[in-house]
Structures are given as C-alpha cells and as structure tokens.
Design an enzyme around this catalytic site. Structure first.
Site, PDB file in Angstrom:
ATOM      1  N   THR A 128       0.840  -1.208   0.000  1.00 46.91           N
ATOM      2  CA  THR A 128       0.000   0.000   0.000  1.00 46.91           C
ATOM      3  C   THR A 128       0.870   1.250   0.000  1.00 46.91           C
ATOM      4  O   THR A 128       0.659   2.175  -0.799  1.00 46.91           O
ATOM      5  CB  THR A 128      -0.928   0.006   1.238  1.00 46.91           C
ATOM      6  OG1 THR A 128      -1.711  -1.186   1.216  1.00 46.91           O
ATOM      7  CG2 THR A 128      -1.830   1.219   1.247  1.00 46.91           C
ATOM      8  N   ASN A 167      -6.378 -10.249  -6.456  1.00 49.48           N
ATOM      9  CA  ASN A 167      -6.355 -10.855  -5.120  1.00 49.48           C
ATOM     10  C   ASN A 167      -7.620 -11.624  -4.788  1.00 49.48           C
ATOM     11  O   ASN A 167      -7.594 -12.549  -3.991  1.00 49.48           O
ATOM     12  CB  ASN A 167      -6.120  -9.765  -4.060  1.00 49.48           C
ATOM     13  CG  ASN A 167      -7.008  -8.569  -4.248  1.00 49.48           C
ATOM     14  OD1 ASN A 167      -6.951  -7.897  -5.289  1.00 49.48           O
ATOM     15  ND2 ASN A 167      -7.844  -8.285  -3.281  1.00 49.48           N
ATOM     16  N   SER A 196       4.739  -7.264  -1.553  1.00 47.82           N
ATOM     17  CA  SER A 196       4.704  -7.237  -0.095  1.00 47.82           C
ATOM     18  C   SER A 196       5.188  -8.561   0.490  1.00 47.82           C
ATOM     19  O   SER A 196       4.831  -9.629  -0.022  1.00 47.82           O
ATOM     20  CB  SER A 196       3.245  -6.992   0.304  1.00 47.82           C
ATOM     21  OG  SER A 196       3.154  -6.698   1.658  1.00 47.82           O
ATOM     22  N   ALA A 197       5.961  -8.475   1.587  1.00 47.43           N
ATOM     23  CA  ALA A 197       6.546  -9.691   2.169  1.00 47.43           C
ATOM     24  C   ALA A 197       5.516 -10.631   2.794  1.00 47.43           C
ATOM     25  O   ALA A 197       5.647 -11.849   2.702  1.00 47.43           O
ATOM     26  CB  ALA A 197       7.578  -9.292   3.232  1.00 47.43           C
ATOM     27  N   HIS A 198       4.472 -10.052   3.404  1.00 49.79           N
ATOM     28  CA  HIS A 198       3.571 -10.925   4.175  1.00 49.79           C
ATOM     29  C   HIS A 198       2.658 -11.791   3.315  1.00 49.79           C
ATOM     30  O   HIS A 198       1.958 -12.659   3.818  1.00 49.79           O
ATOM     31  CB  HIS A 198       2.765 -10.113   5.208  1.00 49.79           C
ATOM     32  CG  HIS A 198       1.624  -9.309   4.663  1.00 49.79           C
ATOM     33  ND1 HIS A 198       0.328  -9.744   4.726  1.00 49.79           N
ATOM     34  CD2 HIS A 198       1.582  -8.099   4.063  1.00 49.79           C
ATOM     35  CE1 HIS A 198      -0.472  -8.820   4.198  1.00 49.79           C
ATOM     36  NE2 HIS A 198       0.269  -7.815   3.796  1.00 49.79           N
ATOM     37  N   THR A 204      14.300   5.234   9.174  1.00 47.18           N
ATOM     38  CA  THR A 204      15.184   4.112   9.500  1.00 47.18           C
ATOM     39  C   THR A 204      14.666   2.822   8.877  1.00 47.18           C
ATOM     40  O   THR A 204      13.477   2.513   8.981  1.00 47.18           O
ATOM     41  CB  THR A 204      15.273   3.962  11.034  1.00 47.18           C
ATOM     42  OG1 THR A 204      15.752   5.194  11.557  1.00 47.18           O
ATOM     43  CG2 THR A 204      16.201   2.836  11.436  1.00 47.18           C
ATOM     44  N   CYS A 235     -15.633  -5.111   4.786  1.00 50.83           N
ATOM     45  CA  CYS A 235     -16.305  -4.663   6.010  1.00 50.83           C
ATOM     46  C   CYS A 235     -15.863  -3.240   6.305  1.00 50.83           C
ATOM     47  O   CYS A 235     -14.679  -2.973   6.462  1.00 50.83           O
ATOM     48  CB  CYS A 235     -15.924  -5.554   7.181  1.00 50.83           C
ATOM     49  SG  CYS A 235     -16.441  -7.240   6.922  1.00 50.83           S
TER      50      CYS A 235
END
Ligand code: PLP
Length: 386
Positions: free
Chosen positions: A77, A156, A204-206, A244, A329
């Site tokens: 995002t 998705n 995205s990693a997740h 960082t 939702c």
C-alpha cells in the site's frame, strides 16, 4: 493439519501467510545482537547495511531485477502511494490522465482517487464476467495526455492473471508508463521483471511467508522514471521512503524471497494439485459458479459463488475453515466486493461468494476437511430452502 487456530483450517493466504520458520530464524539475530541502524557509520551500522544488501540481492534474484531497482517500504500500500502519487506529481506537465481497472485493489484505487481530487482525469476500464479487461478498450482509452496505466498482474480476489505482456506493449507503444501491482503473483507464479518491462511495480513480504510491515516499490532503471517524493526525512531509499530501515523485516523478506525462488516449482505443483481436488468437489454441488474458472489464474486461488443462498448464513456454517467472503467490512457494515460487482454479479451473489486461498503449507487433509465443511454447510442450507 498445517496451520490451525482453535482447529480452524487457514485458507485465507491471499490475505496474509504464515511466516516461514526459516524466515523467523533469519530475523532473530537481527533483533538480538545485530540491531544497528543501517544508516550508522560504525560496525553495527555496516553490518546492518550488509544484511540489507543481501536481502536486496535475494529479492532481485527472485524477480530478475537489479537490487538497486527497488526500495523498501512498509508494504504494497505504501509502495503504491509512493509510486503512483510520486510519478504523477513528477510528470503532470506531460498530461493529467490516468487509466486503471475497476477490479484493482484499494491500495491502487485510493491513491488514484486522491489524484482525481487534485484535477487528474481517470478512466476506469470495465471487465467481463471473468474479470478480464478488453485490450482494445485499453488501446482506445490511451490518449496523448495519459501518463500512467495501473493494471495488476493477478487479482487478489479471483486469482485472475492479466496478460501483462500484451498490456505492456500497448501502453509503451502509446508512450505511456505502466504501473503493476504484482503483490499476489510474487511467490505463486514466475515473475520476471526484466521480461515484463513494467515501469513501476509493488509487492509485499507478508503475502509470501515473510513478515508484515515490509514491502517494496520497483522502478525500472531502463525507463528512466522521474518520481517526486511524497515523504520528507533522512533521505533513505533514494529519498522516496525516508526513515530508519526495518532491518529485521527486510532480512525476513530476503529469506522469504530466497525460498520462494528455490521452491517455486514444487509449491506451484502442490497448490495446483490441491486446487484441482477442491474444484472437482465444488463442481459436484448444485448452484456453484467458480469465478474465472477457465481463465489463467493463480495456482492457489478459488473463488466460488453459491447461487440462491444467503451468504451470511453460509459464512456462519463455514465454521471449520478461515476463508474470505466476497465482501468488504466498513464500520460494521458488510458491503459486496467491488471486484465481483465490476464482473457483473449481483450483490447477493457477491455476498455468497467465497475465496479459498491455499499456500505451500496447505495439506491434502486440510482440503479434504474444508470440502466436508463446505458441502455440509451448503447442503444443509439448500435443504432448508427446498
Ligand atoms: N495489492 C494487492 C493485490 C493485495 O492483495 C494487497 C493486500 O491485501 C495489497 C496490495 C496491499 O498490501 P499491503 O498489505 O502490503 O499493504
């Protein structure tokens, strides 16, 4: 059973995946001893910088791009906001027209909407009942004012895969740039950024057994893109994502990318075999539609509608599996999925549509138990309404 929470089988891997044990192992030393700031000019910083560079190499290796071609963000995002807003702000003198598709993720639709408020004109491409765009419509929609076309690689909700090679040719022939959300495709199909020649991409990693809070924006070095920064700070990540670096998550992302590449073929074969079993069983049930069934789709995704059934009641009976309903939702209200609506389905059908998304960790027994739960739930409701 591979992954359970109170004996519920997790089949919502397009929402997020379990972090691979090997990913966790690679992250632990970064929390415990190697915790330096990658920007510090001493041994701790140099070491942090080194492990970040290894992660960059591994991700570049997975996607066949140079480690210098992407920057780390907190997820897809944020990467989409930096990419879309940054590109459009830097290039608005060339034109203020954008094209996207009604079935894109909100991570893309919302920054695009923000640009609309700033005076950009947006064309939203329609899709057919499988979620596919019309390439002719895309071709016609591009004008000399079109600076960016944003079309995802894999959806998705349905898993539908867009023909990005053909889209890329059309977009570049007309002198526009292509932004592509590859979040759902990475780790599930081969993604070769050198061949695809997309200008900007996000992932995205997740979604690939890495940690949450880490993603990336890819910028094609060959296409010499100009982006304005939408954030201000310490200048990290080419000044586009200052702050960082999240070193533990980046290391985990790199490890996830390493194994995604090494095990891609095995994972695809395994997920496809299980998906076939699931689909064959779903097709035995009366009133089932498998969305985009005959299109090129991700190997892990099945989205099915059950006609003439109350989706809410069915969801409550699907109590042994964690799947996602064709809904969003918002503030305690359930709204039908904008993707299924764009595909022409009624609100009732969208609300009675369920996405089952597998992962490399899904087992045959998970799928067999899921099939039992789905069949029992649908048959019991169908009996009540017969
Ligand atoms: N794009 C797609 C296609 C997604 O499925 C998601 C996650 O739901 C995102 C973008 C947003 O990703 P993130 O959670 O990393 O911000």
């Amino acid at each position: 059973m591979a992954i359970t929470n109170q004996n519920i089988i997790y089949l919502d891997n397009n929402a997020s995946t379990a972090v691979d044990d090997r990913v966790i192992e690679s992250m632990l030393p970064i929390f415990k001893s190697n915790f330096g700031n990658a920007g510090s000019d001493h041994a701790f910083g140099w070491e942090a910088n080194e492990v970040v560079d290894i992660a960059r190499e591994r991700i570049g290796d997975l996607l066949n791009c140079k480690p210098s071609e992407f920057l780390f963000t907190s997820g897809a995002t944020e990467a989409a906001n930096i990419g879309i807003l940054g590109f459009c702000k830097a290039n608005k003198a060339k034109g203020k027209h954008l094209i996207t598709v009604r079935t894109e993720h909100k991570a893309i639709l919302e920054p695009v909407k923000a640009l609309e408020k700033e005076g950009f004109t947006i064309t939203y491409l329609n899709v057919d009942d499988c979620g596919m765009i019309d390439l002719q419509e895309l071709d016609t929609a591009i004008t000399d004012q079109t600076i960016l076309v944003a079309i995802m690689l894999a959806n998705n909700e349905t898993g539908l895969i867009h023909p990005i090679d053909a889209i890329e040719r059309i977009v570049h022939d007309k002198g526009s740039a292509l932004f592509c959300d590859i979040t759902q495709a990475v780790g599930k199909i081969k993604v070769d950024l050198d061949i695809l020649n997309i200008d900007l991409a996000v992932f995205s990693a997740h979604k690939m057994h890495g940690p949450k809070g880490c993603g990336a924006l890819y910028m094609n070095r060959k296409n010499k893109l100009k982006l304005n920064s939408i954030f201000y700070g310490g200048g990290q990540e080419k000044g586009l994502r200052p702050g960082t670096l999240n070193v533990p998550a980046i290391v985990g992302f790199g490890t996830a990318a390493y194994f995604a590449k090494a095990e891609l073929k095995d994972n695809i074969d395994k997920m496809l075999a299980l998906r076939k079993i699931l689909e064959a069983n779903l097709e035995e049930i009366e009133g089932i539609i498998i969305h985009a069934k005959n299109n090129k789709r991700l190997p892990n995704t099945v989205n099915f509608a059950v006609l003439n059934i109350d989706g809410g009641k069915l969801l409550r009976r699907l109590n042994k599996i964690a799947v996602s309903r064709g809904s969003a939702c918002n503030a305690n209200t359930v709204e039908p999925s904008h993707v299924l609506q764009a595909m022409g389905f009624s609100n009732d059908t969208a609300l009675a549509s369920f996405r089952v998304s597998l992962s490399k960790e899904t087992t045959r027994s998970d799928i067999e138990l899921a099939i039992l739960n789905i069949k029992e739930a649908i048959y019991s409701l169908q009996k009540m309404t017969a």
